[in-house]
Design an enzyme around this catalytic site. Structure first.
Site, PDB file in Angstrom:
ATOM      1  N   LYS A 151     -80.070 -51.125 108.707  1.00  0.00           N
ATOM      2  CA  LYS A 151     -80.204 -50.440 109.999  1.00  0.00           C
ATOM      3  C   LYS A 151     -78.916 -50.589 110.790  1.00  0.00           C
ATOM      4  CE  LYS A 151     -81.626 -51.618 114.040  1.00  0.00           C
ATOM      5  NZ  LYS A 151     -80.582 -50.879 114.792  1.00  0.00           N
ATOM      6  N   GLY A 204     -74.969 -59.825 114.937  1.00  0.00           N
ATOM      7  CA  GLY A 204     -75.243 -59.382 116.307  1.00  0.00           C
ATOM      8  C   GLY A 204     -75.311 -60.567 117.236  1.00  0.00           C
ATOM      9  N   SER A 205     -76.104 -60.417 118.270  1.00  0.00           N
ATOM     10  CA  SER A 205     -76.088 -61.429 119.327  1.00  0.00           C
ATOM     11  C   SER A 205     -77.015 -62.603 119.017  1.00  0.00           C
ATOM     12  CB  SER A 205     -76.514 -60.799 120.659  1.00  0.00           C
ATOM     13  OG  SER A 205     -77.852 -60.381 120.573  1.00  0.00           O
ATOM     14  N   THR A 206     -76.708 -63.732 119.607  1.00  0.00           N
ATOM     15  CA  THR A 206     -77.533 -64.923 119.427  1.00  0.00           C
ATOM     16  C   THR A 206     -78.934 -64.685 119.998  1.00  0.00           C
ATOM     17  OG1 THR A 206     -75.533 -66.257 119.558  1.00  0.00           O
ATOM     18  CG2 THR A 206     -77.601 -67.421 119.885  1.00  0.00           C
ATOM     19  N   GLU A 226     -75.131 -63.946 111.482  1.00  0.00           N
ATOM     20  CA  GLU A 226     -73.702 -63.868 111.833  1.00  0.00           C
ATOM     21  C   GLU A 226     -73.631 -63.502 113.301  1.00  0.00           C
ATOM     22  OE1 GLU A 226     -71.132 -65.194 110.319  1.00  0.00           O
ATOM     23  OE2 GLU A 226     -72.015 -64.250 108.560  1.00  0.00           O
ATOM     24  N   CYS A 260     -66.559 -60.805 117.215  1.00  0.00           N
ATOM     25  CA  CYS A 260     -67.154 -62.132 117.351  1.00  0.00           C
ATOM     26  C   CYS A 260     -66.121 -63.231 117.107  1.00  0.00           C
ATOM     27  CB  CYS A 260     -68.310 -62.263 116.370  1.00  0.00           C
ATOM     28  SG  CYS A 260     -67.891 -61.670 114.733  1.00  0.00           S
ATOM     29  N   GLU A 360     -69.975 -65.495 125.708  1.00  0.00           N
ATOM     30  CA  GLU A 360     -69.151 -64.519 124.996  1.00  0.00           C
ATOM     31  C   GLU A 360     -69.077 -63.249 125.841  1.00  0.00           C
ATOM     32  OE1 GLU A 360     -70.818 -62.808 121.407  1.00  0.00           O
ATOM     33  OE2 GLU A 360     -68.877 -63.026 120.416  1.00  0.00           O
TER      34      GLU A 360
HETATM   35  P1  NAD Z   1     -77.668 -56.945 119.474  1.00  0.00           P
HETATM   36  O1  NAD Z   1     -77.983 -58.244 118.859  1.00  0.00           O
HETATM   37  O2  NAD Z   1     -78.453 -56.482 120.630  1.00  0.00           O
HETATM   38  O3  NAD Z   1     -77.747 -55.782 118.376  1.00  0.00           O
HETATM   39  C1  NAD Z   1     -77.303 -55.936 117.034  1.00  0.00           C
HETATM   40  C2  NAD Z   1     -78.255 -55.195 116.134  1.00  0.00           C
HETATM   41  O4  NAD Z   1     -79.552 -55.775 116.265  1.00  0.00           O
HETATM   42  C3  NAD Z   1     -78.422 -53.714 116.466  1.00  0.00           C
HETATM   43  O5  NAD Z   1     -78.541 -52.986 115.267  1.00  0.00           O
HETATM   44  C4  NAD Z   1     -79.725 -53.689 117.233  1.00  0.00           C
HETATM   45  O6  NAD Z   1     -80.398 -52.454 117.122  1.00  0.00           O
HETATM   46  C5  NAD Z   1     -80.508 -54.769 116.523  1.00  0.00           C
HETATM   47  N1  NAD Z   1     -81.596 -55.343 117.324  1.00  0.00           N
HETATM   48  C6  NAD Z   1     -81.664 -55.514 118.662  1.00  0.00           C
HETATM   49  N2  NAD Z   1     -82.844 -56.058 119.006  1.00  0.00           N
HETATM   50  C7  NAD Z   1     -83.542 -56.237 117.864  1.00  0.00           C
HETATM   51  C8  NAD Z   1     -84.825 -56.773 117.551  1.00  0.00           C
HETATM   52  N3  NAD Z   1     -85.637 -57.225 118.498  1.00  0.00           N
HETATM   53  N4  NAD Z   1     -85.202 -56.824 116.265  1.00  0.00           N
HETATM   54  C9  NAD Z   1     -84.406 -56.394 115.293  1.00  0.00           C
HETATM   55  N5  NAD Z   1     -83.190 -55.863 115.519  1.00  0.00           N
HETATM   56  C10 NAD Z   1     -82.753 -55.796 116.791  1.00  0.00           C
HETATM   57  O7  NAD Z   1     -76.177 -57.012 119.836  1.00  0.00           O
HETATM   58  P2  NAD Z   1     -75.303 -55.845 120.456  1.00  0.00           P
HETATM   59  O8  NAD Z   1     -75.996 -55.089 121.535  1.00  0.00           O
HETATM   60  O9  NAD Z   1     -74.791 -55.069 119.302  1.00  0.00           O
HETATM   61  O10 NAD Z   1     -74.180 -56.687 121.107  1.00  0.00           O
HETATM   62  C11 NAD Z   1     -74.456 -57.581 122.169  1.00  0.00           C
HETATM   63  C12 NAD Z   1     -73.788 -58.887 121.895  1.00  0.00           C
HETATM   64  O11 NAD Z   1     -73.921 -59.301 120.524  1.00  0.00           O
HETATM   65  C13 NAD Z   1     -72.292 -58.855 122.075  1.00  0.00           C
HETATM   66  O12 NAD Z   1     -71.900 -58.922 123.393  1.00  0.00           O
HETATM   67  C14 NAD Z   1     -71.894 -60.058 121.278  1.00  0.00           C
HETATM   68  O13 NAD Z   1     -72.164 -61.224 121.986  1.00  0.00           O
HETATM   69  C15 NAD Z   1     -72.796 -60.016 120.109  1.00  0.00           C
HETATM   70  N6  NAD Z   1     -72.202 -59.367 118.941  1.00  0.00           N
HETATM   71  C16 NAD Z   1     -71.743 -60.137 117.930  1.00  0.00           C
HETATM   72  C17 NAD Z   1     -71.212 -59.529 116.828  1.00  0.00           C
HETATM   73  C18 NAD Z   1     -70.706 -60.270 115.639  1.00  0.00           C
HETATM   74  O14 NAD Z   1     -70.017 -59.681 114.818  1.00  0.00           O
HETATM   75  N7  NAD Z   1     -71.045 -61.524 115.446  1.00  0.00           N
HETATM   76  C19 NAD Z   1     -71.106 -58.159 116.764  1.00  0.00           C
HETATM   77  C20 NAD Z   1     -71.587 -57.396 117.821  1.00  0.00           C
HETATM   78  C21 NAD Z   1     -72.157 -58.020 118.888  1.00  0.00           C
END
Ligand code: NAD
Length: 466
Positions: A151, A204-206, A226, A260, A360
């Site tokens: 996804k 994605g995010s923590t 990650e 990140c 972050e």
């Molecule tokens: P996010 O965690 O909100 O989203 C990442 C992914 O997770 C997206 O595909 C999103 O649709 C999905 N997602 C969101 N909620 C979900 C849920 N409840 N269940 C399953 N999947 C879900 O992060 P973001 O909006 O992309 O970015 C926000 C923050 O995340 C950034 O500010 C940063 O701190 C962090 N981030 C880290 C990385 C990394 O490479 N480690 C990359 C992007 C963002």
């Protein structure tokens, strides 16, 4: 989908809902038995063909990535597209090198361990490097013989969908790769909960990761996380300052700081702090913001309006808490950029307890602090709940190794920053997550160890002789 530079509409994208995730998982489950039996060299051949297809379509993919994310075209052309091909090529080569082991156990027994694929793997990725993440995620999962439901982020699905077309064109069997664009709370959540999914790989995010840990409890699926980072970038008094200035700028500003592993806490030895800052701030001020499709542009817009507001919100917090803005902290004044989600390169002198030294920010934003000795530098570097990437600049070889060892993080760069290669493990500790991408290391994430015992000629003592 909207272009973050000028808000022009790029495309309508179908939204996958929970029932579409179910269909994709079913398709992947049906494809799994044949895919795992497919010879490793054939799986590798298909991945290598995909790498070639990425290269053949590199210009188109780079342009699409630039329009969808705002990354400057010079970066998507020189980094994102070639690195995506490199990733698929590496894992194409990996497919037939995933060897098992023979274990020296008790006499008379043969014990061997094979690495078996897990089954259907769910993968959820963010919006910051959507093209490259296809190879980081699909490459190892497919090489190991898993089938995949990926996804992409709701903000940036376009290049993942373009890769899906190439996957089909090079001849992957139907059902092996399923790319399903949708929202996190619906499609993502369903994928995380799904009992038919054996493993979830998430970037994605923590905050989201915590939800995934809870959602995955149903079938105890294996997780690989990650997450964010708050990378320290330490410049010692004996550093090559020109190299440190250039490397710090790349480590921070590349991709508008939306990485990140970005080096967002600049730690300077007091004796070189002024000299470093003179050069670094003048470099930062000279960065060319502009239309990301212009090859001369060095920094594009952030990927979304919401994210721009989030970064500007952190600038506000920094001001309130007494941070000293050395540059930036606002949207650029240039009217040509007014419709874009821009934030100026921003450097703030801040104290360790300030929010911007702890959270972050994920933009072209760094804090600066000074230190007077190595121990203090290490203490500040480790004063974070994250632990992903870290950098240090010194000409002292022993110090390079010593400090690298003392930093609590998954990756350290000495006299460079943000080096990444598909052969080298990538991942973090603490709230930066667990598990590793890349290299042989990631193959463990996408397989489990099957241990088989053969009684060759052992005389087993009779436990139950009557
Ligand atoms: P996010 O965690 O909100 O989203 C990442 C992914 O997770 C997206 O595909 C999103 O649709 C999905 N997602 C969101 N909620 C979900 C849920 N409840 N269940 C399953 N999947 C879900 O992060 P973001 O909006 O992309 O970015 C926000 C923050 O995340 C950034 O500010 C940063 O701190 C962090 N981030 C880290 C990385 C990394 O490479 N480690 C990359 C992007 C963002």
């Amino acid at each position: 989908m909207y272009n973050p530079f000028d808000q022009s509409k790029l495309a309508d994208v179908a939204e996958a809902r929970a029932e579409d995730i179910d269909r994709a998982v079913d398709a992947a489950a049906r494809a799994f038995p044949a895919w795992r039996r497919t010879s490793a060299s054939e799986r590798g051949r298909l991945l290598l063909a995909l790498a070639q297809a990425i290269e053949a379509n590199a210009a188109r993919l780079a342009e699409l990535e630039t329009r969808d994310t705002g990354h400057p075209i010079r970066d998507t052309t020189n980094l994102d597209a070639p690195r995506t091909a490199l990733g698929f090529r590496y894992f194409g080569g990996m497919a037939d090198k995933i060897e098992g082991t023979v274990i020296p156990v008790d006499p008379g027994f043969l014990n061997y361990v094979e690495r078996e694929p897990l089954g259907v793997v769910g993968q959820i990725v963010p919006w910051n490097f959507p093209l490259m993440f296809t190879s980081w995620k699909l490459g190892p999962a497919l090489a190991a013989g898993n089938t995949v439901v990926l996804k992409p982020a709701e903000l940036t699905p376009l290049t993942s969908l373009a890769v899906a077309e190439l996957v089909r064109d090079v001849g992957f069997p139907p059902g092996v790769v399923n790319i399903v664009p949708g929202y996190g709370a619906t499609a993502g959540q369903r994928l995380a909960e799904h009992d038919g999914v054996a493993k979830l790989s998430f970037t994605g995010s923590t905050a989201t990761a915590r939800k995934l840990v809870a959602a995955s409890a149903g079938n105890l699926k294996k997780l690989q996380l990650e997450l964010g980072g708050k990378g320290p970038n330490i410049v010692f008094d004996d550093a090559d300052l020109d190299a440190a200035v250039g490397g710090t700028a790349f480590g921070l500003f590349h991709n508008q700081g939306q990485a990140c592993i970005a080096g967002t806490r600049i730690l300077l030895h007091t004796s070189i702090a002024d000299r470093f800052l003179d050069a670094f701030l003048s470099l930062a001020k000279s960065i060319r913001l502009g239309d990301p499709m212009d090859p001369k542009t060095e920094m594009g817009p952030l990927t979304s309006r919401i994210h721009q507001e989030r970064v500007l919100g952190y600038c506000e917090i920094a001001r309130r808490e007494g941070g000293e803005f050395l540059i930036g902290g606002k949207v650029p004044g240039d009217p040509a950029l007014a419709r874009g989600c821009f934030v100026e390169p921003t450097i703030v002198r801040a104290a360790a307890h300030h929010t911007v030294c702890r959270d972050e920010v994920f933009g072209p934003f760094a804090t600066v602090m000074t230190f007077s000795n190595e121990d203090e530098a290490i203490r500040i570097a480790n004063d974070t709940r994250y632990g992903l990437g870290a950098g240090l600049w010194t000409r002292d070889l022993s110090r390079g190794h010593r400090v690298a060892r003392a930093i609590h993080s998954g990756m350290v760069w000495v006299n460079c920053y943000k080096r990444v290669h598909p052969a080298s493990p990538f991942g973090g500790v603490g709230e930066s997550g667990y598990g590793r991408e890349m290299g042989f290391e990631v193959m463990r994430e996408y397989t489990h160890a099957k241990s088989t015992w053969i009684n060759v000629d052992a005389k087993i003592p009779p436990f139950y002789r009557r």
